[in-house]
Scaffold this motif. Structure first.
Motif, PDB file in Angstrom:
ATOM      1  N   UNK A 198     -19.484 -31.602   8.305  1.00  8.67           N
ATOM      2  CA  UNK A 198     -20.401 -30.597   7.758  1.00  8.67           C
ATOM      3  C   UNK A 198     -19.839 -29.178   7.836  1.00  8.67           C
ATOM      4  N   UNK A 199     -18.562 -29.029   7.536  1.00  2.90           N
ATOM      5  CA  UNK A 199     -17.911 -27.722   7.502  1.00  2.90           C
ATOM      6  C   UNK A 199     -17.539 -27.400   6.060  1.00  2.90           C
ATOM      7  N   UNK A 214     -27.969 -36.831  11.425  1.00  2.34           N
ATOM      8  CA  UNK A 214     -28.647 -37.520  10.339  1.00  2.34           C
ATOM      9  C   UNK A 214     -27.981 -37.297   9.008  1.00  2.34           C
ATOM     10  N   UNK A 215     -28.598 -36.528   8.129  1.00  2.58           N
ATOM     11  CA  UNK A 215     -28.112 -36.351   6.764  1.00  2.58           C
ATOM     12  C   UNK A 215     -26.711 -35.757   6.726  1.00  2.58           C
ATOM     13  N   UNK A 216     -25.986 -36.159   5.707  1.00  4.38           N
ATOM     14  CA  UNK A 216     -24.673 -35.564   5.460  1.00  4.38           C
ATOM     15  C   UNK A 216     -24.834 -34.296   4.630  1.00  4.38           C
ATOM     16  N   UNK A 217     -23.807 -33.468   4.656  1.00  6.00           N
ATOM     17  CA  UNK A 217     -23.776 -32.254   3.847  1.00  6.00           C
ATOM     18  C   UNK A 217     -23.220 -32.599   2.465  1.00  6.00           C
ATOM     19  N   UNK A 218     -23.819 -32.012   1.433  1.00  2.00           N
ATOM     20  CA  UNK A 218     -23.419 -32.285   0.056  1.00  2.00           C
ATOM     21  C   UNK A 218     -23.195 -30.963  -0.667  1.00  2.00           C
ATOM     22  N   UNK A 219     -22.099 -30.864  -1.401  1.00  2.00           N
ATOM     23  CA  UNK A 219     -21.845 -29.713  -2.262  1.00  2.00           C
ATOM     24  C   UNK A 219     -22.117 -30.103  -3.707  1.00  2.00           C
ATOM     25  N   UNK A 235     -28.617 -25.915   7.754  1.00  2.09           N
ATOM     26  CA  UNK A 235     -28.691 -24.603   8.399  1.00  2.09           C
ATOM     27  C   UNK A 235     -27.298 -24.243   8.910  1.00  2.09           C
ATOM     28  N   UNK A 236     -26.812 -23.045   8.556  1.00  2.00           N
ATOM     29  CA  UNK A 236     -25.525 -22.587   9.075  1.00  2.00           C
ATOM     30  C   UNK A 236     -25.665 -22.244  10.550  1.00  2.00           C
ATOM     31  N   UNK A 237     -24.761 -22.792  11.374  1.00  2.00           N
ATOM     32  CA  UNK A 237     -24.852 -22.575  12.812  1.00  2.00           C
ATOM     33  C   UNK A 237     -23.739 -21.683  13.352  1.00  2.00           C
ATOM     34  N   UNK A 238     -22.608 -21.622  12.661  1.00  2.00           N
ATOM     35  CA  UNK A 238     -21.512 -20.765  13.124  1.00  2.00           C
ATOM     36  C   UNK A 238     -20.532 -20.551  11.983  1.00  2.00           C
ATOM     37  N   UNK A 239     -19.685 -19.539  12.116  1.00  2.00           N
ATOM     38  CA  UNK A 239     -18.649 -19.254  11.120  1.00  2.00           C
ATOM     39  C   UNK A 239     -17.384 -18.816  11.837  1.00  2.00           C
ATOM     40  N   UNK A 265     -27.552 -30.504   9.691  1.00  2.38           N
ATOM     41  CA  UNK A 265     -28.660 -31.023   8.905  1.00  2.38           C
ATOM     42  C   UNK A 265     -29.560 -31.807   9.833  1.00  2.38           C
ATOM     43  N   UNK A 266     -30.853 -31.521   9.738  1.00  6.03           N
ATOM     44  CA  UNK A 266     -31.849 -32.204  10.562  1.00  6.03           C
ATOM     45  C   UNK A 266     -31.461 -32.181  12.036  1.00  6.03           C
ATOM     46  N   UNK A 267     -31.463 -30.982  12.586  1.00  7.21           N
ATOM     47  CA  UNK A 267     -31.101 -30.783  13.998  1.00  7.21           C
ATOM     48  C   UNK A 267     -29.687 -31.276  14.300  1.00  7.21           C
TER      49      UNK A 267
END
Length: 487
Positions: free
Chosen positions: A451-452, A410-415, A387-391, A405-407
């Motif tokens: 996660x950016x 936890x999980x890493x971000x993947x492209x 979920x995007x939280x800020x920009x 990810x997951x509040x």
């Protein structure tokens, strides 16, 4: 809305049409042999109606010889209800005997205690295992899960609030290749089945699944008058049954109301294609329905709600131009506690030409289960995607977007690589808004630490101020941003 006596389907073969009219039964039609009843800490209810008031009713549960007594109400329709001190979840088979003077005993056998889920919505929830990818193998695998039990309601629309089901397609059945794959629109719901199967495999407890859905329906028929009024609408006024599946309040009255004595651990909701033309209205309707169901079932926020975010498809409803807007409206329900989103927007069906009934229901069901395992059972399992939280605009042509990810733990971000568009004119992935108001694809996208994601515009392009980034806002999203769990 007044309650009425009902009609029951007594067709020996198909259970599709109303064949015979009977009074309210001694024991509710949604109860039966092979069912799963709610286990402790919930209390399972057994209920029904007698032919006159003040009739003594005795319910006996074995093994354990638990005896519960009740007296039917003095006024019509002479209802009675008992609450069982439910045992903990187990694979012990119980029998339940219900007796009263002047009627034959009713005996239910092969009853288990575990967790029970309600699965509702329109055609994508109704679509059975017989129509999914690898249908023959998936159906055959059901033979290995006899401790999952299945129930499918018939389709009933009513102006009046019914106390019990007017029709039943599938009485409580042990999971098997035949009980999960009757035909495409009969039983058993594939999305519901795959969800229940994964929960059962992970939690190792009996699972009961009640499929209550109807293809082509709006959300409004599934809402009570009170829920509709909170969004400036009202239930349709009339008497008796309706031939339309889309009168406001009609399916709440005819298909949800008969289950109000059930203590569901959660509800899975796969609906929205019929409302996709009005995303703003849905922002009110879905949360209102969730709050109302929780109140009516007496479960409050303890009744988890699991929403399927619409899959990619291009055969959209009249007036629908961008399903991306509707998917965002679905996510607004996550502002409520214990609401999970199982996104299906990357589970479209390319071979069918982008049909609105994708065959990959295993992905949908497993994601619903992941949300349930995280929200209900507090398992360390990813229940949602990033979920995007800020920009932050870091230059005239570069934006950085922070995800969680997951509040945010936890999980890493993947492209992942951006997939090719199978249906030109219907696809979109990441887009940047320029100073002229146009949207363009980025020149580059980089995954940074924490996660950016850094998104750069093409050379010579100046971004709007404030910067605006869109992702997957199309009928057919081109998804490339995932969690390490594949969500």
């Amino acid at each position: 809305m007044r309650s009425t006596r009902i009609q029951l389907v007594v067709c020996l073969a198909l259970f599709y049409a109303i064949c015979e009219t009977v009074a309210l039964p001694f024991v509710a039609f949604s109860l039966g042999s092979n069912m799963v009843l709610p286990a402790a800490p919930l209390k399972a209810k057994i209920w029904g109606w007698t032919s006159s008031g003040n009739q003594a009713v005795t319910v006996t549960l074995n093994p354990g010889a638990q005896v519960i007594r009740a007296t039917s109400s003095q006024t019509a329709p002479f209802g009675w209800t008992v609450s069982i001190n439910s045992p903990n979840p187990s694979f012990t088979q119980y029998s339940i005997t219900i007796s009263s003077t002047g009627v034959s005993d009713v005996v239910f056998s092969n009853v288990l205690f575990g967790d029970v889920y309600l699965c509702s919505g329109q055609s994508n929830m109704q679509m059975s295992v017989s129509s999914v990818l690898n249908a023959t193998a998936e159906a055959a695998a059901a033979d290995s899960f006899p401790n999952i039990r299945l129930f499918t309601a018939g389709e009933t629309s009513s102006y009046d609030q019914l106390l019990d089901f007017n029709s039943i397609r599938q009485r409580w059945s042990v999971a098997s290749r035949t009980s999960v794959s009757r035909d495409m629109w009969s039983y058993f719901s594939a999305a519901c089945w795959f969800m229940g199967k994964r929960i059962h495999q992970d939690m190792k407890i009996p699972i009961g699944l009640m499929a209550i859905s109807w293809g082509g329906t709006l959300i409004e028929p599934w809402m009570s008058d009170a829920a509709l009024r909170s969004c400036g609408q009202a239930a349709a006024v009339g008497t008796g049954l309706s031939t339309s599946n889309n009168i406001k309040g009609g399916l709440w009255n005819g298909m949800i109301s008969p289950t109000l004595n059930w203590q569901f651990r959660g509800a899975a909701w796969y609906q929205g294609e019929s409302n996709a033309y009005a995303p703003t209205a849905y922002e009110c309707l879905l949360p209102s329905m969730i709050r109302d169901w929780r109140t009516k079932f007496g479960r409050g926020d303890d009744m988890a709600f699991l929403v399927v975010q619409l899959a990619a498809y291009i055969k959209t409803a009249p007036g629908t131009t961008n399903l991306g807007k509707f998917r965002i409206s679905q996510m607004k329900a996550m502002n409520l506690p214990r609401v999970g989103i199982a996104s299906a927007m990357d589970a479209g069906d390319i071979p069918s030409g982008g049909d609105s009934h994708p065959k990959d229901k295993k992905t949908v069901g497993y994601r619903l289960a992941g949300a349930a395992l995280n929200i209900i059972y507090a398992r360390p399992i990813s229940g949602r995607g990033p979920i995007a939280t800020s920009a932050q605009r870091v230059s005239g042509s570069v934006v950085r977007v922070q995800f969680c990810t997951q509040n945010c733990a936890g999980d890493a971000l993947v492209m992942k690589p951006v997939p090719q568009c199978p249906f030109p004119g219907n696809c979109a992935g990441l887009l940047l808004k320029t100073s002229t108001g146009a949207f363009v694809e980025p020149d580059s996208v980089r995954l940074l630490a924490d996660a950016v994601i850094e998104i750069s515009a093409p050379s010579g392009i100046t971004l709007s101020s404030p910067a605006e980034v869109q992702y997957a806002r199309a009928n057919w999203p081109l998804c490339s941003i995932y969690s390490s769990s594949g969500l």
